[in-house]
Design a protein around this motif. Structure first.
Motif, PDB file in Angstrom:
ATOM      1  N   CYS A 165       0.854  -1.180   0.000  1.00  7.93           N
ATOM      2  CA  CYS A 165       0.000   0.000   0.000  1.00  7.93           C
ATOM      3  C   CYS A 165       0.893   1.234   0.000  1.00  7.93           C
ATOM      4  O   CYS A 165       1.848   1.324   0.787  1.00  7.93           O
ATOM      5  CB  CYS A 165      -0.915   0.004   1.225  1.00  7.93           C
ATOM      6  SG  CYS A 165      -2.128   1.339   1.203  1.00  7.93           S
ATOM      7  N   ILE A 166       0.605   2.171  -0.877  1.00 11.27           N
ATOM      8  CA  ILE A 166       1.336   3.430  -0.926  1.00 11.27           C
ATOM      9  C   ILE A 166       0.374   4.542  -0.528  1.00 11.27           C
ATOM     10  O   ILE A 166      -0.749   4.621  -1.049  1.00 11.27           O
ATOM     11  CB  ILE A 166       1.894   3.726  -2.325  1.00 11.27           C
ATOM     12  CG1 ILE A 166       2.890   2.646  -2.754  1.00 11.27           C
ATOM     13  CG2 ILE A 166       2.554   5.108  -2.357  1.00 11.27           C
ATOM     14  CD1 ILE A 166       4.180   2.633  -1.969  1.00 11.27           C
ATOM     15  N   SER A 167       0.818   5.365   0.370  1.00 13.62           N
ATOM     16  CA  SER A 167      -0.007   6.475   0.836  1.00 13.62           C
ATOM     17  C   SER A 167       0.742   7.789   0.683  1.00 13.62           C
ATOM     18  O   SER A 167       1.963   7.833   0.730  1.00 13.62           O
ATOM     19  CB  SER A 167      -0.367   6.302   2.322  1.00 13.62           C
ATOM     20  OG  SER A 167      -1.115   5.140   2.527  1.00 13.62           O
TER      21      SER A 167
ATOM     22  N   HIS B 213      -4.547   6.903  -0.578  1.00 15.10           N
ATOM     23  CA  HIS B 213      -3.898   5.595  -0.538  1.00 15.10           C
ATOM     24  C   HIS B 213      -4.197   4.863  -1.836  1.00 15.10           C
ATOM     25  O   HIS B 213      -5.260   5.060  -2.438  1.00 15.10           O
ATOM     26  CB  HIS B 213      -4.442   4.740   0.610  1.00 15.10           C
ATOM     27  CG  HIS B 213      -4.595   5.470   1.896  1.00 15.10           C
ATOM     28  ND1 HIS B 213      -3.543   6.012   2.584  1.00 15.10           N
ATOM     29  CD2 HIS B 213      -5.715   5.746   2.622  1.00 15.10           C
ATOM     30  CE1 HIS B 213      -4.000   6.587   3.674  1.00 15.10           C
ATOM     31  NE2 HIS B 213      -5.315   6.456   3.737  1.00 15.10           N
ATOM     32  N   ILE B 214      -3.277   4.000  -2.229  1.00 11.81           N
ATOM     33  CA  ILE B 214      -3.534   3.086  -3.341  1.00 11.81           C
ATOM     34  C   ILE B 214      -3.133   1.708  -2.861  1.00 11.81           C
ATOM     35  O   ILE B 214      -2.026   1.488  -2.362  1.00 11.81           O
ATOM     36  CB  ILE B 214      -2.818   3.503  -4.640  1.00 11.81           C
ATOM     37  CG1 ILE B 214      -3.229   2.576  -5.778  1.00 11.81           C
ATOM     38  CG2 ILE B 214      -1.308   3.565  -4.468  1.00 11.81           C
ATOM     39  CD1 ILE B 214      -2.892   3.146  -7.172  1.00 11.81           C
TER      40      ILE B 214
ATOM     41  N   SER C  15      -6.966  -0.327  -6.073  1.00  7.26           N
ATOM     42  CA  SER C  15      -8.064   0.527  -5.616  1.00  7.26           C
ATOM     43  C   SER C  15      -7.490   1.745  -4.905  1.00  7.26           C
ATOM     44  O   SER C  15      -6.443   1.670  -4.269  1.00  7.26           O
ATOM     45  CB  SER C  15      -8.978  -0.244  -4.663  1.00  7.26           C
ATOM     46  OG  SER C  15      -9.559  -1.344  -5.326  1.00  7.26           O
ATOM     47  N   THR C  16      -8.203   2.845  -5.023  1.00  2.00           N
ATOM     48  CA  THR C  16      -7.699   4.084  -4.450  1.00  2.00           C
ATOM     49  C   THR C  16      -8.679   4.690  -3.466  1.00  2.00           C
ATOM     50  O   THR C  16      -9.889   4.439  -3.525  1.00  2.00           O
ATOM     51  CB  THR C  16      -7.392   5.126  -5.550  1.00  2.00           C
ATOM     52  OG1 THR C  16      -8.605   5.453  -6.233  1.00  2.00           O
ATOM     53  CG2 THR C  16      -6.384   4.577  -6.534  1.00  2.00           C
TER      54      THR C  16
ATOM     55  N   GLN D 140      -5.460  -0.564   6.103  1.00  2.00           N
ATOM     56  CA  GLN D 140      -6.653  -1.268   6.567  1.00  2.00           C
ATOM     57  C   GLN D 140      -7.804  -0.285   6.541  1.00  2.00           C
ATOM     58  O   GLN D 140      -7.723   0.795   7.140  1.00  2.00           O
ATOM     59  CB  GLN D 140      -6.443  -1.804   7.981  1.00  2.00           C
ATOM     60  CG  GLN D 140      -5.406  -2.927   8.060  1.00  2.00           C
ATOM     61  CD  GLN D 140      -5.225  -3.448   9.475  1.00  2.00           C
ATOM     62  OE1 GLN D 140      -5.159  -2.679  10.414  1.00  2.00           O
ATOM     63  NE2 GLN D 140      -5.135  -4.757   9.609  1.00  2.00           N
ATOM     64  N   GLY D 141      -8.837  -0.651   5.832  1.00  5.26           N
ATOM     65  CA  GLY D 141      -9.952   0.282   5.696  1.00  5.26           C
ATOM     66  C   GLY D 141      -9.495   1.510   4.940  1.00  5.26           C
ATOM     67  O   GLY D 141      -8.898   1.399   3.876  1.00  5.26           O
TER      68      GLY D 141
END
Length: 121
Positions: free
Chosen positions: A32-34, A49-50, A56-57, A101-102
């Motif tokens: 996950c990249i934020s 986030h992706i 999904s973004t 998460q979420g």
């Protein structure tokens, strides 16, 4: 692993910038990249986030319609497109890799060094 941001700068209100986060050491599609930002005198806040695999973004509600996150798996790079910039968008922007998460990044494994965005009125 290393994350390197670029693309920050100074723009007038209403302008656009596209930030890049080059990931070295592992695949951008496997984590996950934020994007986070921190304005002067304020706490760091999550922007977008992706998620791994699906891509999904998520963009925080207050920035939806102006900001968008994406990635290029071949370039191993994530992006933050920022349109309609406002003075209140001024701050240091950081990318991070970790576990989402979420709607938030629950665990940060790596931080980038940050890139400065300054928006004038």
């Amino acid at each position: 692993a290393q994350l390197v941001e670029s693309g920050g700068g100074s723009v007038q209100g209403g302008g656009s910038l596209k930030l890049s986060c080059l990931v070295a050491g592992y695949r951008v599609s496997h984590t996950c990249i934020s994007w986070f930002r921190q304005a002067p005198g304020k706490e760091r806040e999550g922007v977008a986030h992706i998620y791994p695999a699906t891509g999904s973004t998520y963009v925080t509600d207050s920035l939806k319609g102006r900001f968008a996150i994406s990635r290029d798996n071949d370039k191993n790079t994530a992006y933050l497109q920022m349109n309609g910039l406002k003075p209140e968008d001024t701050g240091m922007y950081y990318c991070a890799a970790g576990v989402c998460q979420g709607w938030k990044m629950s665990k940060v494994d790596y931080w980038g060094q940050g890139t400065q965005v300054s928006v004038s009125s």
